[in-house]
Design an enzyme around this catalytic site. Sequence first.
Site, PDB file in Angstrom:
ATOM      1  N   GLY A 140       0.951   7.647   5.476  1.00  0.00           N
ATOM      2  CA  GLY A 140       1.759   8.834   5.651  1.00  0.00           C
ATOM      3  C   GLY A 140       3.016   8.848   4.819  1.00  0.00           C
ATOM      4  CG  ASP A 158      -1.829  -6.659   5.170  1.00  0.00           C
ATOM      5  OD1 ASP A 158      -2.303  -7.178   4.134  1.00  0.00           O
ATOM      6  OD2 ASP A 158      -1.608  -5.444   5.282  1.00  0.00           O
TER       7      ASP A 158
END
Length: 376
Positions: free
Chosen positions: A55, A169
């Site tokens: 986004g 991550d």
Amino acid sequence: MDSSSGGAGGGGGAQIKGMGTHGGRYVLYNVYGNFFEVSSKYAPPIRPIGRGAYGIVCAAVNSENGEEVAIKKIGNAFDNHIDAKRTLREIKLLRHMDHENIIAIKDIIRPPRRDNFNDVYIVSELMDTDLHQIIRSNQPLTDDHCQYFLYQLLRGLKYVHSANVLHRDLKPSNLFLNANCDLKIADFGLARTTTETDLMTEYVVTRWYRAPELLLNCSQYTAAIDVWSVGCILGEIVTRQPLFPGRDYIQQLKLITELIGSPDDSSLGFLRSDNARRYMKQLPQYPRQDFRLRFRNMSAGAVDLLEKMLVFDPSRRITVDEALHHPYLASLHDINEEPTCPAPFSFDFEQPSFTEEHIKELIWRESLAFNPDPPY
């Protein structure tokens, strides 16, 4: 710039004015052709600072306290079960964490209506940039910079691991920085508890920072996966290039073994799969490179720590706690200033039977925790 975690990117971006909605309780902006509707305490104007995979991110000021924040919009957050779960997981995790080197969540903007919302707005502290941007810039990085970045990363990771959480991550673009070189870990959407086994098949994870045991689909992985990523980041800070920019899994393992050498039988013992062991043995065999020659611009202490992080067998890899005690970080290390998380984190809120509507209800409740109904 990919500030998809919603914290980095203090510079750039035109200011955008908005119009009041819902009786002035909210302000609606048009950002890059997308609606961006936030509560009115985030006073106009706002400034777009990034677009990430999840986004748009805008910088704003909370008019109630004057604090600069980053607001990340996750549009149509409930269209996809995996993404909805990822959003909820990140919100829950960041609310559980309270540490100087972990990005702080400030607000979940309460939707105007409970029965009709599809977008989630996560508000976090605003940072100036991320480590990926710094590495790619022309800004000189000294050994002191390297030490300070690495120390803060390990300090934050010690806290994360003490909560029984693996980040999974870690990469330069998920490490946010401000002008003082203060570092904060962000983007916990892929995090898991240390007891969960999950091959991460749901997600496209950045391959370059993945540990060998993940590349080989080892389901019994540990906190050592994050240490491998830290080693990759350390090498990249110094060389200004990714250490292992593999095009695919096969090339990724090849690049790793070309640097650290092909593993011998004793280094493959952690692999439960005969197929994985056979696969590694049939690969071309490479001798270990001399790290001092490969990383000529790196201080001797940093090279020694890097060698202890980039170890094929995860059980022989240095731990975060051991790394904090390494001589390379002696000038920064202070055991009394390296807190652990008071309580382990639990993913019990995630039920396999949960639908998108269940997840929507839980995120609604998270927004109420920040924005309760006024007492009457």
